[in-house]
Design a protein around this motif. Sequence first.
Motif, PDB file in Angstrom:
ATOM      1  N   ARG B 112      22.323  44.618  -4.974  1.00 25.75           N
ATOM      2  CA  ARG B 112      22.994  44.551  -6.273  1.00 25.75           C
ATOM      3  C   ARG B 112      22.323  43.643  -7.290  1.00 25.75           C
ATOM      4  O   ARG B 112      22.921  43.274  -8.297  1.00 25.75           O
ATOM      5  CB  ARG B 112      24.444  44.106  -6.086  1.00 25.75           C
ATOM      6  N   ARG B 114      18.687  42.906  -9.608  1.00 22.26           N
ATOM      7  CA  ARG B 114      17.394  43.466  -9.999  1.00 22.26           C
ATOM      8  C   ARG B 114      16.298  42.751  -9.230  1.00 22.26           C
ATOM      9  O   ARG B 114      16.397  41.555  -8.962  1.00 22.26           O
ATOM     10  CB  ARG B 114      17.176  43.266 -11.500  1.00 22.26           C
ATOM     11  N   TYR B 151      16.629  48.273  -9.469  1.00 22.84           N
ATOM     12  CA  TYR B 151      17.347  47.790  -8.287  1.00 22.84           C
ATOM     13  C   TYR B 151      16.631  48.280  -7.022  1.00 22.84           C
ATOM     14  O   TYR B 151      15.930  49.293  -7.065  1.00 22.84           O
ATOM     15  CB  TYR B 151      18.784  48.307  -8.304  1.00 22.84           C
TER      16      TYR B 151
END
Lengths: 360, 276, 282, 290
Positions: B112, B114, B151
Amino acid sequence: MPESSNSGGQARPAKATARGHHPLARYLATRLGLSVLLVFGVTLVTFVLTNLVPADPVQAALGEQAAADPQIVAQFRKQAGLDQPLPVQYVNYLGRLLTGNLGTSNQTRLPVSQEIAKAFPATAELALVAILISIVIGVALGLWAALRRRRAADHVIRAVSLVGLSIPTFWLALLMYYIFFFKLRIFPGSGRLSPTAIAPPHVTGLYTVDSLLAGQLDNFADALSHLILPALVLALYTVGLLTRFSRSSVLDVLNQDFVKAAKAKGLPARVVVTRYVLRGALVPIITIVGLAFGSLLSGTVLVEKVFAWHGIGEYAFTAATKLDLPAVMGVGLVVGIVYIGINFLVDVLYGVIDPRVRIQ
Amino acid sequence: MTNETPAGDGAEEILAVNDITVTYRRPGRSLLTAVDGVSLSLRRSEVLGLVGESGCGKSTTARAVCGLEPLTSGSVLFNGEPVSPLSMKRRPKHLLGIQMVFQNPYASLNPRRRIGSQIEDGLGLNRQRDAWNVNELLEKVGLHPSDRDKYPHQFSGGQRQRIAIARAIGTGPDLLIGDEPIASLDASLQQRVAALMRDLAIQAGSGLLFISHDLAIVRTIADRVAVMNRGIIEEEGPVDTVWRHPTSAYARRLLAAIPVADGLGKLPGLPTRRQN
Amino acid sequence: MAGINASAAPATVSPGLSIRGLRLEIRNGKSIKTILKGIDVEVPAGRITGLAGESGSGKTMTAMAVCGLLPDGSVTSGDAIFEGQNLLDLSPRRMNALRGRKISMIFQDPTASLHPMISIGGQLTDHMRHHMKYGKAEAHHRAVELLTMVEVPRPEEALRKFPHQFSGGQLQRIAIAIALACNPSVLLADEPTTALDVTVQAGVLRLLRRLCDDLGIAILLVTHDLGVMSALADTIAVMRNGEVVETGNRFQVITSPKHPYTKALIDALPTHEAIMVDDDDE
Amino acid sequence: MSLEQGLTRPRFRLPATLRNPMAVVGASIILLWILVAAVISHIWPVDPLAQNFDRLLPPGAAHWFGTDQLGRDVLSRTLAGSQTSLPLSLLLVVCAMILGGSLGAIAGYFGKAIDETIMRIADLVFAFPTIILAMVIAAALGPSLTNAVIAMLIVSWPSYARVMRSLVIGARGSEYVIAGRLMGSGAFTSLWRDILPNVLAPLLVLATLDVGTAILLLSGLSFLGLGAVPPTPDWGAMVSDGVQQFSSWWIAVFPGLAILSVVLAFNFLGDAWRDSLDPRTADAVQGRAI
């Protein structure tokens, strides 16, 4: 010796027995220990709730009028051991429980244990029939839904099971009683037997079993016809529960490699389902059956009153509405211990079914 | 980052593992000694391969070096200071110089967040503030700077493993540990990712402890190799010596069992005379 | 890819398996995914045919299509000819009668492909009793014979045990015994040694070679490991993105690959020059 | 090869959930009841407490749902019942989720004695069937809606604690959490940044399904006379009135339908949501069922 590389695996089971005891026995001993611990916890809860939580346990026990008289109060406190330190009170409480003394009902002035003992077989009969119905229907529906997942049957079964989980049990009981007895007269009304019938000789306390034992077939039919409606009402929630859980357990198993391997062996679908899939899903399903028993026992409190089924549920209902604290606590204690016992049985079954628990 | 001192006798020792033992209590069973008296040492800019089959204790050794596994006996010294087990508290500063790249590329990054900010976490630990930046690191591992805002699930397994390597290298570690970092990758990627790890570790001047079951690949990137079996080190030495002239029976068996892609249809061997 | 196939071994008439133009699509709602785009592979009896490729190349799906164990929404076309009939056209019922009987399969992870709660004996005999109509004693006798053949020690005892009591290598041998129980003509082996350690793998590879040679079975070996491929396969088909990019005999494909993809796969491997196995020097 | 399917983390996907017709039905019914509880029941022209002499009237033009034993309008009482059931159940679920979730997270993350203590208490609560324990607690505290909610809180936090604990234990050992710890994050950062965001979705699903359970439990307690005190309009208490007035079916039927509709709505929504998080169903092509 091409085997030399694999022989390491053989050393494992030999080492495992180093600590002696049979693995199943050790497993069961652990589970039994935990259950006994929980029973103590349950007594602690009922002790705290009976003796500490009510704003005034004396008034709760004596009623308002008597509690106004300081002399009666003082005498009562002494008699009941309320002037002693709490740990001593708890030990006394445990001692009373061990002799089967659950206190005296504020309403009937009868020993709670005696009243519960009288009501117990009725509830046991109802709950056993209900759980049997739930297991048969719930597991079958769950299996069917999983095998037909994402198709019409799955969606219908899902909706039905969610409705089962959403209907307030007490309301359904009332509705069914109204429709099938009051309006349609399909099922007999309240009670465990027709008013004219005489209860079969007491052996187990379960009228269906006792009447069969005594060879009284009319009595058996009568008892059974009284049993069906409340048992079905009680079972609806657990049917929903078992359906949902069986479905997901079966889906889990269907995704396992061993099912693919069983299909690759060319076994007929029926064999793959019963021998491989169901057996794989059995352990989680049994766990849920244990939990379902809990909601059944809860349900009896809400259902028995409506059907005038003189069991623990009806007793609890009356006790709760009349705020009869000793009676309510007695029911809580007994039902809690029964529930712990059932979950212990579930653990035993686990050990028997799963070779990974049974053999190391 | 231009510290390219070759591993030699002069380089400082960063890791000393002295006779460590790790024992587990298996519920309802006997004790399991996963690591049984292992000693290792590693210098700056040196690559040590730790090789063995599943259950031989190589991963447990790696975890013990990080402080993830409590020692039953023995000691692990990192830059001369003992490695304390990781508790609920923050990891002590002097241990932040040990970083690890894990086996499973699908679990090694927080799904969750970057990837850019995950790499930045690592950069925050680097004592040389401007040694790297995220874009540079991404390029080093063959990704594009614009990938920083993506992600983890938007990358393939191999790419995720590179990102994990970038994050670890970004911290400027003295010791980088790879715990089977290539085992979950396609065969065609394994060699490349392993080589990338070696190159970046050497470039950053850190030591690399590379755990793998694949001796053939370890051989191409390691300076020294230790072969582990059932909790003990069967053989240790310069990689070419172990590869060409294994002395322990186990190392020979391991070597003989590696199927060689030579097109000859030679079945991997099991030495026939192991008894002696 | 017919051009590259020119070098493939000529199709044998023996009871092998012949896959021609195999296509597979998976339809899920409106989306259609093409998994296999016309696969041609010959799997002759008594030989091991390798299907190589990286994850997602469709090599496992090829094996699954042959034995009719495909996911929902799968649509196949082409031929998979076995004993003169196209397996892809068989009714599920007739396919089921062949599966485990004439065409059997072994899977990657033996700890997952054996049922943890059914004894080895149970899993080794249930399909024999179904397919071959063996009685209890007959099936037991055959089970002991099979375990002896795959070199599982103390077969009588092993039959009473459960999977968790064995090591991975032993379990894979048991899985192979299960696959061979009804004397199949074709064995589909899907990454049969990938989950095993190399020293254990060596034993299983030798076992597969011996079974192929002794029993004359046609083996389709699916693996990503070119080392295993080189050790075991007689011919190799290399797959990428649902296509066979190159087929040829083992030595030719590995030492002088024609297709750039095969070449890249082989170049990516660590070199094994001078691997020394001092087997015989004492 | 199957790594990718197995380990892709479930992602927070409410929009995908809401494409499911069941979820749409559920969400609509919930919105409708929220509207009733917040607005309609307040401006409804008939007073739910007003008694009149037209006792036990069957449903008709004047009283669409009929009147009860005290001549009160069943329709306006049913509408007014939403003012207690809905907000109390939602409040309860939020409290239970926060309390149980935090305790479970602490137990799972820190382990050892803290874990043992918290989970043994949870086990104790689980040793009783739900309504029985809630009934026992509510009876000891005395009948009132507040006490009923306290009793329910005591019986419902452990399920969140259990779920949260196992989720946290699962996540705690995962490699990105360990990587974070190795980079020096403390326990709190690790829990808050690495673990919580990845385990929240299943907890929220549980909470959604639990709103239904809470409404059933609350009305059950009221049915037993341990919840709402007369004359407060409450669905469970109204059904209880129906037991006394057996032949006047309308007294019990309508509030029961109200309970059923709300509970079913939350179950539809929660179930559809859970389904969308489930890797087995999200990934429909996995192998034919037999």
